[in-house]
Design a protein around this motif. Structure first.
Motif, PDB file in Angstrom:
ATOM      1  N   ALA A  83       0.534  -1.405  -0.333  1.00  0.00           N
ATOM      2  CA  ALA A  83       0.093   0.227   0.274  1.00  0.00           C
ATOM      3  C   ALA A  83       0.838   1.196  -0.357  1.00  0.00           C
ATOM      4  CB  ALA A  83      -0.659  -0.503   1.229  1.00  0.00           C
ATOM      5  N   GLU A  84       1.937   0.936   0.827  1.00  0.00           N
ATOM      6  CA  GLU A  84       3.351   2.362   0.637  1.00  0.00           C
ATOM      7  C   GLU A  84       3.851   2.755  -0.406  1.00  0.00           C
ATOM      8  OE1 GLU A  84       6.084   3.791   4.104  1.00  0.00           O
ATOM      9  OE2 GLU A  84       6.771   2.037   2.555  1.00  0.00           O
ATOM     10  N   ALA A  85       3.906   1.220  -1.215  1.00  0.00           N
ATOM     11  CA  ALA A  85       4.142   1.498  -2.518  1.00  0.00           C
ATOM     12  C   ALA A  85       3.310   1.747  -3.842  1.00  0.00           C
ATOM     13  CB  ALA A  85       5.055   0.395  -2.790  1.00  0.00           C
ATOM     14  N   VAL A  86       2.178   1.729  -3.901  1.00  0.00           N
ATOM     15  CA  VAL A  86       1.195   2.874  -4.727  1.00  0.00           C
ATOM     16  C   VAL A  86       0.877   3.674  -4.190  1.00  0.00           C
ATOM     17  CG1 VAL A  86      -0.339   1.745  -5.564  1.00  0.00           C
ATOM     18  CG2 VAL A  86       0.716  -0.289  -5.191  1.00  0.00           C
ATOM     19  N   PHE A  87       0.533   3.883  -3.301  1.00  0.00           N
ATOM     20  CA  PHE A  87      -0.410   5.093  -2.577  1.00  0.00           C
ATOM     21  C   PHE A  87       0.402   6.257  -2.083  1.00  0.00           C
ATOM     22  CE2 PHE A  87      -4.051   1.114  -2.250  1.00  0.00           C
ATOM     23  CZ  PHE A  87      -5.182   1.886  -2.144  1.00  0.00           C
ATOM     24  N   GLY A  88       1.622   5.437  -1.664  1.00  0.00           N
ATOM     25  CA  GLY A  88       2.302   6.739  -1.227  1.00  0.00           C
ATOM     26  C   GLY A  88       2.565   6.872   0.351  1.00  0.00           C
ATOM     27  N   GLY A  89       3.006   6.983   1.145  1.00  0.00           N
ATOM     28  CA  GLY A  89       3.493   6.422   2.317  1.00  0.00           C
ATOM     29  C   GLY A  89       2.489   7.865   3.143  1.00  0.00           C
ATOM     30  N   GLN A  90       2.088   8.805   1.944  1.00  0.00           N
ATOM     31  CA  GLN A  90       1.927   9.535   3.591  1.00  0.00           C
ATOM     32  C   GLN A  90       0.023   9.948   2.994  1.00  0.00           C
ATOM     33  OE1 GLN A  90       3.178  12.322   5.421  1.00  0.00           O
ATOM     34  NE2 GLN A  90       4.951  11.168   4.687  1.00  0.00           N
ATOM     35  N   ARG A  91      -0.452   8.610   2.414  1.00  0.00           N
ATOM     36  CA  ARG A  91      -1.977   8.683   2.797  1.00  0.00           C
ATOM     37  C   ARG A  91      -2.392   8.170   4.294  1.00  0.00           C
ATOM     38  NH1 ARG A  91      -5.450   6.917  -1.446  1.00  0.00           N
ATOM     39  NH2 ARG A  91      -4.648   7.498  -2.620  1.00  0.00           N
ATOM     40  N   ARG A  92      -3.586   9.415   4.593  1.00  0.00           N
ATOM     41  CA  ARG A  92      -3.994   8.580   5.219  1.00  0.00           C
ATOM     42  C   ARG A  92      -4.758   7.479   5.818  1.00  0.00           C
ATOM     43  NH1 ARG A  92      -1.432  11.569   9.407  1.00  0.00           N
ATOM     44  NH2 ARG A  92      -4.092  11.299  10.502  1.00  0.00           N
ATOM     45  N   ALA A  93      -4.716   6.570   7.357  1.00  0.00           N
ATOM     46  CA  ALA A  93      -4.909   5.734   7.278  1.00  0.00           C
ATOM     47  C   ALA A  93      -5.916   5.354   8.562  1.00  0.00           C
ATOM     48  CB  ALA A  93      -4.218   4.004   6.184  1.00  0.00           C
ATOM     49  N   CYS A  94      -6.265   3.526   8.532  1.00  0.00           N
ATOM     50  CA  CYS A  94      -6.800   4.067  10.161  1.00  0.00           C
ATOM     51  C   CYS A  94      -6.718   1.851   9.805  1.00  0.00           C
ATOM     52  CB  CYS A  94      -7.594   4.632  10.863  1.00  0.00           C
ATOM     53  SG  CYS A  94      -8.672   3.675  12.329  1.00  0.00           S
ATOM     54  N   ILE A  95      -6.265   2.037  11.393  1.00  0.00           N
ATOM     55  CA  ILE A  95      -6.097   0.045  11.199  1.00  0.00           C
ATOM     56  C   ILE A  95      -6.914   0.309  12.626  1.00  0.00           C
ATOM     57  CG2 ILE A  95      -4.029   0.220  12.161  1.00  0.00           C
ATOM     58  CD1 ILE A  95      -3.566  -2.518  11.023  1.00  0.00           C
ATOM     59  N   ALA A  96      -7.886  -1.069  12.139  1.00  0.00           N
ATOM     60  CA  ALA A  96      -8.665  -1.448  13.462  1.00  0.00           C
ATOM     61  C   ALA A  96      -8.558  -2.926  13.934  1.00  0.00           C
ATOM     62  CB  ALA A  96     -10.607  -1.268  13.347  1.00  0.00           C
ATOM     63  N   LYS A  97      -8.162  -3.194  14.578  1.00  0.00           N
ATOM     64  CA  LYS A  97      -7.826  -4.988  15.129  1.00  0.00           C
ATOM     65  C   LYS A  97      -8.609  -4.940  16.508  1.00  0.00           C
ATOM     66  CE  LYS A  97      -3.809  -5.911  16.147  1.00  0.00           C
ATOM     67  NZ  LYS A  97      -3.814  -6.517  17.663  1.00  0.00           N
ATOM     68  N   GLU A  98      -9.361  -6.529  16.133  1.00  0.00           N
ATOM     69  CA  GLU A  98     -10.214  -7.095  17.540  1.00  0.00           C
ATOM     70  C   GLU A  98     -11.575  -6.142  17.712  1.00  0.00           C
ATOM     71  OE1 GLU A  98      -8.441 -10.317  19.005  1.00  0.00           O
ATOM     72  OE2 GLU A  98      -8.565 -10.156  17.146  1.00  0.00           O
ATOM     73  N   LEU A  99     -11.561  -5.659  16.503  1.00  0.00           N
ATOM     74  CA  LEU A  99     -12.974  -4.918  17.119  1.00  0.00           C
ATOM     75  C   LEU A  99     -14.178  -5.389  18.277  1.00  0.00           C
ATOM     76  CD1 LEU A  99     -13.869  -3.167  13.726  1.00  0.00           C
ATOM     77  CD2 LEU A  99     -13.113  -1.952  15.502  1.00  0.00           C
ATOM     78  N   THR A 100     -14.452  -5.191  19.332  1.00  0.00           N
ATOM     79  CA  THR A 100     -15.429  -5.057  19.970  1.00  0.00           C
ATOM     80  C   THR A 100     -14.423  -6.066  20.857  1.00  0.00           C
ATOM     81  OG1 THR A 100     -17.196  -6.954  19.291  1.00  0.00           O
ATOM     82  CG2 THR A 100     -17.140  -4.355  18.444  1.00  0.00           C
ATOM     83  N   LYS A 101     -13.518  -6.658  20.800  1.00  0.00           N
ATOM     84  CA  LYS A 101     -13.330  -7.679  21.560  1.00  0.00           C
ATOM     85  C   LYS A 101     -12.147  -7.143  22.848  1.00  0.00           C
ATOM     86  CE  LYS A 101     -12.912 -10.996  18.310  1.00  0.00           C
ATOM     87  NZ  LYS A 101     -12.363 -12.486  17.197  1.00  0.00           N
ATOM     88  N   LEU A 102     -12.143  -7.568  23.397  1.00  0.00           N
ATOM     89  CA  LEU A 102     -10.551  -7.607  24.944  1.00  0.00           C
ATOM     90  C   LEU A 102      -9.320  -5.978  24.795  1.00  0.00           C
ATOM     91  CD1 LEU A 102      -9.953  -7.390  27.776  1.00  0.00           C
ATOM     92  CD2 LEU A 102      -9.068  -9.820  27.743  1.00  0.00           C
ATOM     93  N   HIS A 103      -8.935  -7.507  23.883  1.00  0.00           N
ATOM     94  CA  HIS A 103      -7.936  -6.057  22.555  1.00  0.00           C
ATOM     95  C   HIS A 103      -8.368  -5.441  21.780  1.00  0.00           C
ATOM     96  CE1 HIS A 103      -5.742  -8.903  25.768  1.00  0.00           C
ATOM     97  NE2 HIS A 103      -5.953  -9.350  25.065  1.00  0.00           N
ATOM     98  N   GLU A 104      -9.142  -5.157  21.412  1.00  0.00           N
ATOM     99  CA  GLU A 104      -9.767  -4.349  20.354  1.00  0.00           C
ATOM    100  C   GLU A 104      -8.191  -2.388  20.588  1.00  0.00           C
ATOM    101  OE1 GLU A 104     -13.469  -2.443  19.902  1.00  0.00           O
ATOM    102  OE2 GLU A 104     -12.742  -0.535  20.908  1.00  0.00           O
ATOM    103  N   ARG A 105      -8.169  -2.448  18.915  1.00  0.00           N
ATOM    104  CA  ARG A 105      -6.958  -1.183  19.269  1.00  0.00           C
ATOM    105  C   ARG A 105      -7.492  -1.243  17.878  1.00  0.00           C
ATOM    106  NH1 ARG A 105      -0.528  -0.944  20.099  1.00  0.00           N
ATOM    107  NH2 ARG A 105      -0.374   0.734  20.001  1.00  0.00           N
ATOM    108  N   ILE A 106      -7.117   0.760  18.049  1.00  0.00           N
ATOM    109  CA  ILE A 106      -8.221   1.144  16.496  1.00  0.00           C
ATOM    110  C   ILE A 106      -6.564   2.206  16.339  1.00  0.00           C
ATOM    111  CG2 ILE A 106      -9.728   2.980  15.354  1.00  0.00           C
ATOM    112  CD1 ILE A 106     -11.954   1.590  16.832  1.00  0.00           C
ATOM    113  N   VAL A 107      -6.170   2.818  15.495  1.00  0.00           N
ATOM    114  CA  VAL A 107      -4.922   3.652  15.573  1.00  0.00           C
ATOM    115  C   VAL A 107      -5.340   4.204  14.012  1.00  0.00           C
ATOM    116  CG1 VAL A 107      -2.445   3.978  15.224  1.00  0.00           C
ATOM    117  CG2 VAL A 107      -3.646   1.761  16.912  1.00  0.00           C
ATOM    118  N   ASP A 108      -4.872   5.537  13.889  1.00  0.00           N
ATOM    119  CA  ASP A 108      -4.875   6.083  13.108  1.00  0.00           C
ATOM    120  C   ASP A 108      -3.295   6.933  12.517  1.00  0.00           C
ATOM    121  OD1 ASP A 108      -5.325   8.403  14.920  1.00  0.00           O
ATOM    122  OD2 ASP A 108      -6.014   9.751  13.152  1.00  0.00           O
ATOM    123  N   GLY A 109      -3.181   7.118  11.059  1.00  0.00           N
ATOM    124  CA  GLY A 109      -1.963   7.644  10.692  1.00  0.00           C
ATOM    125  C   GLY A 109      -1.583   7.564   9.262  1.00  0.00           C
ATOM    126  N   THR A 110      -0.269   8.102   9.677  1.00  0.00           N
ATOM    127  CA  THR A 110       0.172   7.663   7.835  1.00  0.00           C
ATOM    128  C   THR A 110       0.025   5.985   7.590  1.00  0.00           C
ATOM    129  OG1 THR A 110       2.368   7.725   8.088  1.00  0.00           O
ATOM    130  CG2 THR A 110       0.770   9.940   7.813  1.00  0.00           C
TER     131      THR A 110
END
Length: 281
Positions: A166-193
């Protein structure tokens, strides 16, 4: 019928009542779904319905409906048919004249989008990207200039490779958010480039769980200056060299128009830049 994406307490009252009332439950993985039913003290006959047997199950499902039996179609988590099997069965059931009643609930893509902080007025659900790098890059190239917010699903074993491509195609500065383990004990939602999230995924703990990736859409570079616009795009294109090359075959105005269109910069500003740099020639 939608089921929880992690926290069983997200089950709706209506969904629980429907599961109690239906004659049969068609599930992507009967062992996994049995845990959900047991949690609410429900015992029902179950029928497996997944990618490898969906066509064959159409006859079984339609025959059961023809006998007057009611069936709840569920996936392992979330809303059925969203990157899950079932659309062929639903299509066949509707074509046969039976009623399809949606029971709404959780959907990981929408949960992630609503918590990402990225534009939600227009979005495209892409689902899982191909497993192989070249095929994944080819897919990304189809969407690189789409203005809508993009939503992907990804598995833990491929998520680091996803961000590499994704970094190679969209460029490293494209904004994004990654959400893991949604609604579970170890849920984590992180945004950034994309570059920032790619570095974050170097942590082994971040590569566990199921992922939803929300990516900002393409934004045209600012029109108030060619250099600024190009810098926003990546800062890697030599506009002057591009103009010199195209100018061998086209007059200056046409050359500027073509290069401006290729690199999404203002053609008037680009032409003025060409004039300024060649006025003493």
């Amino acid at each position: 019928m939608a089921t929880p994406i992690g926290n069983l307490d997200d089950s709706t009252i209506r969904a629980i009542e429907v599961l109690k009332q239906v004659d049969l439950v068609a599930a992507e993985d009967t062992r996994h779904s049995q845990y959900l039913l047991s949690h609410f003290g429900i015992r029902k006959p179950m029928l497996s319905l997944h990618d490898h047997n969906e066509e064959a199950r159409i006859v079984v499902v339609c025959a059961a409906l023809a006998e007057g039996r009611s069936i709840a179609l569920i996936s392992d988590a979330g809303t059925p048919l969203i990157s899950d099997p079932g659309f062929r069965v639903v299509r066949a059931v509707r074509a046969a004249g039976f009623r399809v009643v949606p029971i709404p609930g959780a959907c990981a893509a929408i949960v992630a989008l609503s918590s990402s902080g990225l534009p939600s007025d227009r979005f495209l659900f892409v689902g899982f990207a191909p497993a192989r790098s070249q095929a994944r890059k080819t897919l990304f190239e189809e969407y690189v200039r789409r203005p809508e917010t993009l939503i992907f699903y990804e598995s833990p074993r491929r998520v680091a490779d996803f961000f590499e491509d994704a970094e190679a195609v969209f460029g490293g500065q494209r904004r994004a958010c990654i959400a893991k383990e949604l609604t579970k004990l170890h849920e984590r939602i992180v945004d950034g480039t994309l570059s920032e999230i790619k570095r974050l995924l170097m942590e082994p703990a971040m590569q566990r769980g199921e992922f939803v990736i929300v990516m900002g859409g393409y934004e045209k570079p600012a029109r108030d200056g060619v250099d600024e616009a190009l810098g926003a795009a990546a800062g890697l294109v030599d506009l002057d060299q591009a103009l010199r090359t195209v100018n061998r075959y086209l007059p200056p105005k046409q050359a500027c128009a073509l290069v401006a269109d290729l690199y999404a910069v203002d053609k008037k500003a680009l032409y003025q830049r060409w004039v300024d740099r060649n006025s003493g020639a």
